[in-house]
Write an enzyme that holds these catalytic residues in place. Sequence first.
Site, PDB file in Angstrom:
ATOM      1  N   GLY A  46       1.110  -1.187  -0.051  1.00  0.00           N
ATOM      2  CA  GLY A  46       0.139   0.070  -0.139  1.00  0.00           C
ATOM      3  C   GLY A  46       0.967   1.267   0.018  1.00  0.00           C
ATOM      4  CD  GLN A  51       3.290   5.849   2.711  1.00  0.00           C
ATOM      5  OE1 GLN A  51       2.468   5.506   2.078  1.00  0.00           O
ATOM      6  NE2 GLN A  51       4.346   5.037   3.031  1.00  0.00           N
ATOM      7  CB  CYS A  91       5.189   1.979   7.139  1.00  0.00           C
ATOM      8  SG  CYS A  91       4.641   3.531   6.168  1.00  0.00           S
ATOM      9  CG  LEU A  92       6.292   1.045   1.165  1.00  0.00           C
ATOM     10  CD1 LEU A  92       5.856   1.147  -0.046  1.00  0.00           C
ATOM     11  CD2 LEU A  92       7.683   0.001   0.965  1.00  0.00           C
ATOM     12  CG  HIS A 133      -0.465   1.376   7.530  1.00  0.00           C
ATOM     13  ND1 HIS A 133       0.435   0.892   8.167  1.00  0.00           N
ATOM     14  CD2 HIS A 133      -0.019   2.182   6.543  1.00  0.00           C
ATOM     15  CE1 HIS A 133       1.511   1.319   8.029  1.00  0.00           C
ATOM     16  NE2 HIS A 133       1.439   2.068   6.904  1.00  0.00           N
ATOM     17  CD  GLU A 134      -1.018   2.458   2.898  1.00  0.00           C
ATOM     18  OE1 GLU A 134      -0.574   3.553   2.792  1.00  0.00           O
ATOM     19  OE2 GLU A 134      -0.273   1.480   2.862  1.00  0.00           O
ATOM     20  CG  HIS A 137       0.558   6.994   5.428  1.00  0.00           C
ATOM     21  ND1 HIS A 137       1.806   7.214   6.121  1.00  0.00           N
ATOM     22  CD2 HIS A 137       0.654   5.489   5.088  1.00  0.00           C
ATOM     23  CE1 HIS A 137       2.247   6.220   6.125  1.00  0.00           C
ATOM     24  NE2 HIS A 137       1.800   5.023   5.640  1.00  0.00           N
TER      25      HIS A 137
HETATM   26 NI    NI Z   1       2.687   3.293   5.640  1.00  0.00          NI
END
Ligand code: NI
Length: 168
Positions: A46, A51, A91-92, A133-134, A137
């Site tokens: 995701g 991000q 998480c990226l 989660h997304e 963000h």
């Molecule tokens: Ni993330």
Amino acid sequence: MALLNILHFPDPRLRTKAVEVSVFDENLQTLVNDMLETMYEAPGIGLAATQVDNHIRLLVMDISEDKNDPKVLINPQILSSEGDEEMDEGCLSVPGYYETVSRAEKVHVRAQDSKGKFFEIHADDLEAVCIQHEMDHLEGKLFVDYISSLKRDRIRKKLEKLKKQEKS
Ligand code: NI
């Protein structure tokens, strides 16, 4: 298509609250395509526009094993949720760290696709966790906000050190 730069915690830009998408044009489609490519390349399941330093309410995801089921959620809204689920999340934007987070087990979500068309998803387990989660963000929130400040500080220091090393 192009690979986009992913911001890393504790970059303050990750704390930006995203704004509603109102124009569904070619530029948006290009961003969607670039975000999908960036997510697959990372690799991740995701990615939120936040991000990649684009502060609009857009997220992409693909939880399929074969990476052939991309989903695009624009202006997502959780209509209802139920249950509790604990899962290890990564998480990226927080590379290399995984922590257990408690979230709703099921979510009923309404969103728009890249053409602006409304649709609904009934998600559970990993998909539900990924959406939550997304969506965090888009509010400027990270999964490390759910863990102790001691642990979060430790992660922050390590990632800051890593960044300095990359620069030198
Ligand atoms: Ni993330």
